[in-house]
Design an enzyme around this catalytic site. Structure first.
Site, mmCIF file in Angstrom:
data_model
loop_
_atom_site.group_PDB
_atom_site.id
_atom_site.type_symbol
_atom_site.label_atom_id
_atom_site.label_comp_id
_atom_site.label_asym_id
_atom_site.label_seq_id
_atom_site.Cartn_x
_atom_site.Cartn_y
_atom_site.Cartn_z
ATOM 1 N N HIS A 139 0.810 -1.219 0.000
ATOM 2 C CA HIS A 139 0.000 0.000 0.000
ATOM 3 C C HIS A 139 0.846 1.273 0.000
ATOM 4 C CE1 HIS A 139 -2.677 -3.065 1.990
ATOM 5 N NE2 HIS A 139 -3.450 -2.633 1.024
ATOM 6 N N CYS A 170 3.136 -1.308 -4.498
ATOM 7 C CA CYS A 170 2.567 -1.633 -5.810
ATOM 8 C C CYS A 170 2.874 -0.496 -6.788
ATOM 9 C CB CYS A 170 1.053 -1.823 -5.676
ATOM 10 S SG CYS A 170 0.174 -1.938 -7.254
ATOM 11 N N GLU A 194 -3.343 3.034 1.659
ATOM 12 C CA GLU A 194 -2.988 3.540 0.328
ATOM 13 C C GLU A 194 -3.329 5.018 0.218
ATOM 14 O OE1 GLU A 194 -4.741 3.487 -4.167
ATOM 15 O OE2 GLU A 194 -4.743 1.545 -3.134
ATOM 16 N N CYS A 198 -7.243 0.476 -10.760
ATOM 17 C CA CYS A 198 -6.483 -0.714 -11.142
ATOM 18 C C CYS A 198 -7.317 -1.572 -12.087
ATOM 19 C CB CYS A 198 -6.114 -1.507 -9.879
ATOM 20 S SG CYS A 198 -5.397 -3.120 -10.216
ATOM 21 N N SER A 254 -9.607 -5.793 3.966
ATOM 22 C CA SER A 254 -9.135 -5.582 2.596
ATOM 23 C C SER A 254 -10.146 -4.761 1.807
ATOM 24 C CB SER A 254 -8.913 -6.935 1.913
ATOM 25 O OG SER A 254 -8.780 -6.781 0.521
ATOM 26 N N ASN A 304 -10.231 -3.981 -1.462
ATOM 27 C CA ASN A 304 -10.678 -4.534 -2.742
ATOM 28 C C ASN A 304 -11.602 -5.728 -2.546
ATOM 29 O OD1 ASN A 304 -9.156 -7.252 -3.595
ATOM 30 N ND2 ASN A 304 -7.716 -6.022 -2.417
#
Length: 276
Positions: free
Chosen positions: A72, A94, A124, A188, A216, A218
């Protein structure tokens, strides 16, 4: 039980890279820290902890050794403080998150009020906020009052948000008062593919399971999207969390997983579910 697995699910490139880097460093170094959980999956974090990876959340908790910057990312000031302590730093951020950080800095240098659409407390987003002097975080419509009137707005998005949410928030911003609106799509593509694949599958089954860490972003997004289409959607971390009573009367099940969910969690879940 007939079980179908979403075409796109499980580890993304960024997560796979972060774990690979962690395993490599653990073989080479004796004192290794992760600045925050390396990914949002407790099972994976626990396995790496058993191999020697120590997870900390504050710079002051680290006095020596090697520090792994998680997928992140981290704010530049945090990294600078780690460097000032003479610590060895290995960056596993990432590349897509790095891109958002870079864009935020560029937008500010070009005179824009930087705006990020995302969850304010997500690591993030916090890392991106740290890449510019003044960043406004917009989670939903209730945050729109934070936007200054008649300003030049430069907008990015947390990488794992859904295109629908991104579009809806941009529409809401566009109906406000601004002098310029510059939008850069930082979503993404892999996350979008997982979302589309999950929604497609949950239309075809009696019950849907979304596997991954409860923290999480996502994975939570996958569960939210599936729930809108199939009310019989359950977000679980692993097989141990399944209450078999929810399977009563169900003949078909769909399984998907977040980008931080390892294959062994998915395979174990599917194998056990097929035996019912």
């Amino acid at each position: 039980m007939k079980v179908s697995v979403a075409e796109k699910c499980g580890f993304c490139h960024g997560v796979r890279n972060a774990i690979s880097v962690a395993k490599k460093i653990l073989l080479e170094e004796n004192d290794v820290y992760s600045f925050g959980p390396i990914i949002h999956n407790k099972d994976v974090v626990d396995r790496l902890a058993n191999s020697g990876l120590k997870t900390v959340n504050k710079v002051k908790e680290i006095h020596s050794g090697t520090v792994l910057i998680r997928s992140h990312g981290a704010a530049p000031k945090q990294i600078a403080r780690l460097e000032d302590k003479g610590l060895k730093i290995v960056d596993a951020t990432c590349i897509l998150v790095k891109r958002v950080q870079h864009i935020a800095g560029e937008l500010e240098r070009d005179g824009y009020q930087v705006v990020i659409i995302g969850e304010e407390n997500h690591p993030e987003v916090q890392a991106v906020v740290g890449c510019a002097k003044d960043v406004i975080v917009i989670t939903d419509e209730s945050d729109l009052h934070k936007l200054p009137r008649n300003a030049k707005l430069g907008v990015v998005c947390q990488t794992t948000q859904s295109p629908d949410h991104f579009g809806r928030m941009l529409g809401a911003m566009a109906s406000g008062t601004f002098s310029e609106l510059k939008v850069i799509n930082t979503l993404c593509r892999e996350a979008i593919k997982r979302q589309e694949s999950a929604v497609q599958l949950c239309r075809q089954v009696d019950i849907m399971f979304v596997l991954g860490g409860l923290e999480s972003a996502n994975t939570s997004r996958l569960a939210e999207l599936c729930k809108k289409v199939n009310k019989e959607t359950y977000h679980l971390q692993n097989w141990a969390e399944l209450e078999k009573s929810v399977l009563s009367g169900k003949k078909s099940a769909g399984v998907t997983a977040g980008a931080s969910t390892p294959d062994w969690i998915i395979n174990e879940f599917v194998k056990n579910l097929e035996l019912i």
